[in-house]
Design an enzyme around this catalytic site. Structure first.
Site: not given
Ligand code: TD3
Ligand code: ZN
Length: 307
Positions: A82, A180, A256
């Site tokens: 990622d 994010h 998250t």
């Protein structure tokens, strides 16, 4: 077997659903992802950032995922790097055994991004590894690089078309308004669905949504009930995810949500059972909470039942 990300997402693109790409840096998170995939008969992408590779070791992460893929041989899984920041980092990941790499040069100029992506594609395709790139910039934090609203920009569909044609990239993450972390929107949630549809039309490849965590109410409530502070947090609502999938998204990055679900249980045990010293007493309920959350998410993504 860990299969190529391009193959796994090719099917999702053809059939019109999205596969969750879930971040890991330890064994328990990886186990939770496979357990949920098994329960829901869902394909999965497991991914790690460069930070996670530094924390756990790339060979370690690969070994964990490979072992689990043998334990669940019917679950199609790809292992993705990622937000790789350099060609070297992507090559290193391929050496670890990753079957998908993201080269994220979205902070560079369009030309630099294109050149770096081309180079990664040339190398990765020689060994059947899929490649992801990003166009436009997300607001928030990308593995400790703080991107503020001034530096954020949405994808340009004409650029996306040229980029995909010239780079040969397998899947593309267009910036359409997500970010994010746990604080995605200042006011009401908003994503640029028309932009997304145009990018899909012009590129015709699988598209990726970064910053897609939803922070479900139940997960937020359980974190906050243990004294955790998530004031002002806002995720991507699940009906937005459904619209995004209709618009052409086939890979939905989620980190998250897993972190909050996991840590809520760790916090609960720490609060309620102060004498506990065995990490397993914390991690077992934490892992179970992640499984429950992921099962719900796989239904929303439409990946459930695709195995
Ligand atoms: O690439 N990632 C995972 C790493 C971001 C740091 O948490 C995502 O796009 C997932 O974003 P999020 O924060 O919404 O889960
Ligand atoms: Zn991301």
């Amino acid at each position: 077997m860990i299969i190529s990300g391009a193959k796994l997402l090719g099917k999702a693109h053809k059939e019109g659903y999205a596969v969750g790409a879930f971040n890991i840096n330890n064994m328990e998170m990886a186990q939770a992802i496979f357990e949920a995939a098994d329960k829901m008969s869902s394909p999965i992408i497991v991914q790690s950032s460069e930070g996670a590779v530094k924390y756990a070791g790339g060979y370690m992460i690969h070994a964990i995922v490979k072992t689990l893929s043998e334990q669940y041989p019917h679950i199609p899984v790809a292992l993705n790097l990622d937000h790789g920041t350099s060609v070297e980092s992507c090559v290193q990941a391929i050496r670890y055994g990753y079957t998908s790499v993201m080269i994220d040069a979205s902070h560079s100029t369009f030309e630099e991004n294109l050149q770096m992506t081309k180079e990664v594609v040339r190398i990765a395709h020689a060994v059947d590894v899929g490649v992801e790139a990003e166009l436009g910039r997300l607001v928030g934090i990308e593995d400790n690089i703080v991107v503020d609203a001034k530096n954020a920009s949405l994808v340009d569909p004409a650029e996306a078309e040229k980029f995909v044609k010239e780079s040969g990239v397998d899947y593309l993450a267009p910036a359409i308004g997500t970010s994010h972390g746990a604080f995605k929107f200042k006011g009401e949630p908003r994503l640029e669905f028309d932009l997304l549809k145009e990018v899909k039309q012009r590129t015709g490849i699988p598209l990726v949504l970064h910053g897609a965590s939803s922070i479900p109410d139940s997960v937020r409530a359980s974190f906050e009930s243990t004294g955790g502070d998530l004031k002002g947090s806002k995720g991507v609502p699940s009906n937005f995810l459904e619209l995004a999938i209709k618009g052409g998204i086939n890979k939905i990055n989620t980190d998250t949500d897993l972190r909050i679900a996991f840590m809520a249980e760790v916090r609960r045990v720490a609060r309620d059972e102060p004498t506990k010293i065995d990490p397993r007493d914390f991690f077992k309920p934490a892992r179970a909470a992640v499984v429950a959350m992921l099962c719900e998410r796989m239904k929303v993504l439409g990946s459930a039942g695709r195995v």
